[in-house]
Design a protein around this motif. Structure first.
Motif, mmCIF file in Angstrom:
data_model
loop_
_atom_site.group_PDB
_atom_site.id
_atom_site.type_symbol
_atom_site.label_atom_id
_atom_site.label_comp_id
_atom_site.label_asym_id
_atom_site.label_seq_id
_atom_site.Cartn_x
_atom_site.Cartn_y
_atom_site.Cartn_z
ATOM 1 N N THR A 1 -2.798 14.358 2.557
ATOM 2 C CA THR A 1 -2.051 13.172 2.123
ATOM 3 C C THR A 1 -1.694 12.289 3.310
ATOM 4 N N ALA A 2 -1.214 12.914 4.375
ATOM 5 C CA ALA A 2 -0.808 12.160 5.563
ATOM 6 C C ALA A 2 -1.994 11.472 6.230
ATOM 7 N N LEU A 3 -3.101 12.207 6.388
ATOM 8 C CA LEU A 3 -4.239 11.637 7.120
ATOM 9 C C LEU A 3 -4.974 10.576 6.302
ATOM 10 N N VAL A 4 -5.018 10.738 4.988
ATOM 11 C CA VAL A 4 -5.618 9.704 4.143
ATOM 12 C C VAL A 4 -4.789 8.423 4.232
ATOM 13 N N TYR A 5 -3.473 8.578 4.220
ATOM 14 C CA TYR A 5 -2.587 7.417 4.370
ATOM 15 C C TYR A 5 -2.798 6.757 5.728
ATOM 16 N N ARG B 1 0.839 -1.203 0.000
ATOM 17 C CA ARG B 1 0.000 0.000 0.000
ATOM 18 C C ARG B 1 0.873 1.252 0.000
ATOM 19 N N LYS B 2 1.908 1.204 0.831
ATOM 20 C CA LYS B 2 2.829 2.339 0.907
ATOM 21 C C LYS B 2 3.515 2.580 -0.425
ATOM 22 N N GLU B 3 3.936 1.510 -1.086
ATOM 23 C CA GLU B 3 4.613 1.651 -2.380
ATOM 24 C C GLU B 3 3.674 2.175 -3.454
ATOM 25 N N ARG B 4 2.395 1.756 -3.397
ATOM 26 C CA ARG B 4 1.431 2.275 -4.362
ATOM 27 C C ARG B 4 1.215 3.764 -4.163
ATOM 28 N N LEU B 5 1.162 4.189 -2.893
ATOM 29 C CA LEU B 5 1.015 5.611 -2.611
ATOM 30 C C LEU B 5 2.241 6.377 -3.096
#
Length: 431
Positions: free
Chosen positions: A149-153, A63-67
């Motif tokens: 961006t941070a809160l959506v993540y 998920r992190k890599e997709r973001l």
């Protein structure tokens, strides 16, 4: 001798108190270090640092890599060139088909919504009611781009139910760019679970009234609606604002109704729209809503601001129509569009898009309903389904530029209607 004993007893008590205080300090220090270690581990989980166990959460690393990849593309510009769009900033497990047993092709109806970061906390109760795929387009400006961006993540990381069903898309001004939140860890301080993320969002709160944003930035509501619509592969889509709530079990009821009907490409299904006092609990069923409606705690949407904008729904007919005990959803009656009706509806994904020239307040939804009418659509009102806006809309709560925006968009609407004559030359309908 007696005084000496008293001094000794005092020394013992004082020493005991000092020992207790020292132990408390040691305990607090331990707690602080433990909390710090927990927080560092949270960060390492979030960002894949050396403190995380290798491959401990492969799905979260993915998920992190997709973001990271989504942000590295720099997004795309909208047709006007004024906005930068990050489509599928975060994709749900439903969309990526990572949820065991999920089948995206089997999804018939999705909900599409839009918001600034200030109203994103409403997503929690919206998903609790909907419990099916949601596509969310968020508009952020200035420092809120990083915060969003941070809160959506964080939502995707800490909230399994969000990650399972919600796709996020981010829109900002073309001169702004979103960055990977690894460089903005201050936004994650104190975030330990899903509840804490929503609490942070709610605390961020309403900075500005409605569409009034810092620097007089225009809120591109129709662009956001189109992006949210385009973020789902569902056959049918319900587009509502983030601060609205659909009736309970709408998804299942609509699916059952559609399975028994011949598909019609020229029909949209209208959900009567209401608004409710802030202190009241959101009604789940038509029976609950009608009860509140009869005592004035619920009223037609925009009743004070623009009663003509919703009056064609014919609330009296809908409220007094028979409510089937079986809960079966059906078409109660069909209407022809009249100016200035702006209904909320479920429509096929082939329904014309919203005109993105309309921003801020006024005519953004009316223009789209007007086009549906000219294009030959009929408006079928559903028997028991509805949407409710949180709070009564009243004049005093709107931002100062509302009337100015409405006047500007009225001129734009006149030009829009002229354009429809060229777009649909064979249509005898006008608006």
């Amino acid at each position: 001798m007696h005084l000496s004993k008293k001094c000794s007893a005092f020394k013992v008590v004082l020493s005991a108190l000092l020992i207790v205080a020292l132990l408390q300090l040691i305990y607090l220090s331990f707690l602080s270090k433990f909390h710090g270690k927990q927080q560092r581990y949270r960060y390492s989980e979030l960002f894949g640092g050396s403190g995380a166990k290798k491959n401990a959460h492969p799905e979260k690393n993915s998920r992190k890599e997709r973001l990271r990849y989504s942000l590295s593309t720099g997004g795309i510009f909208d047709n006007s060139g004024q906005y930068r769009v990050y489509k599928n900033l975060i994709k749900s497990d439903f969309t990526t088909n990572e949820k065991p047993g999920s089948d995206p092709s089997s999804n018939i109806l999705a909900l599409a919504t839009h918001t600034t970061i200030n109203n994103l906390h409403y997503l929690e109760s919206l998903l609790e009611r909907w419990q099916n795929p949601i596509s969310v387009a968020i508009f952020a400006h200035g420092q809120d781009v990083k915060f969003a961006t941070a809160l959506v993540y964080a939502l995707s990381f800490f909230c399994p139910h969000i990650q399972a069903l919600v796709d996020f898309h981010l829109v900002c001004l073309s001169g702004e760019m979103a960055s990977f939140p690894e460089q903005d860890r201050e936004h994650f301080a104190g975030l330990e679970d899903c509840a804490s993320v929503f609490s942070r969002l709610e605390t961020h709160g309403e900075k500005y009234k409605n569409y009034a944003m810092s620097g007089n930035i225009s809120y591109p509501n129709n662009l956001l609606r189109n992006i949210a619509r385009g973020g789902t592969e569902s056959s049918y889509i319900l587009v509502i604002d983030m601060d609205m709530m659909p009736s309970a079990d709408l998804h299942e009821q609509f699916m059952a109704m559609i399975s028994k009907r011949e598909p019609a490409s020229d029909e949209v299904f209208v959900l009567p729209a209401f608004e409710i006092r802030h202190a009241r609990k959101m009604p789940a069923t038509k029976a609950e809503l009608v009860q509140l409606y009869q005592v004035g705690e619920v009223r037609p949407f925009y009743e004070e601001l623009c009663p003509r904008c919703q009056a064609p729904t014919n609330y009296s007919q809908w409220v007094n129509s028979h409510v089937r005990e079986t809960g079966t959803l059906e078409v109660a009656y069909t209407l022809t569009w009249v100016d200035p009706w702006e209904p909320f509806y479920i429509g096929h994904r082939s329904v014309p898009l919203y005109d993105e020239n309309f921003k801020q307040y006024g005519f953004n939804r009316i223009s789209q309903a007007c086009e549906l009418h000219v294009a030959g659509y009929r408006f079928s009102v559903l028997s028991t389904a509805f949407v409710v806006h949180r709070g009564f809309k009243i004049q005093g709560e709107f931002h100062a530029r509302k009337d100015e925006e409405n006047k500007r968009n009225r001129v734009l609407f006149r030009n829009f209607k002229e354009g429809l004559k060229t777009k649909y030359p064979s249509s005898a309908r006008r608006c």
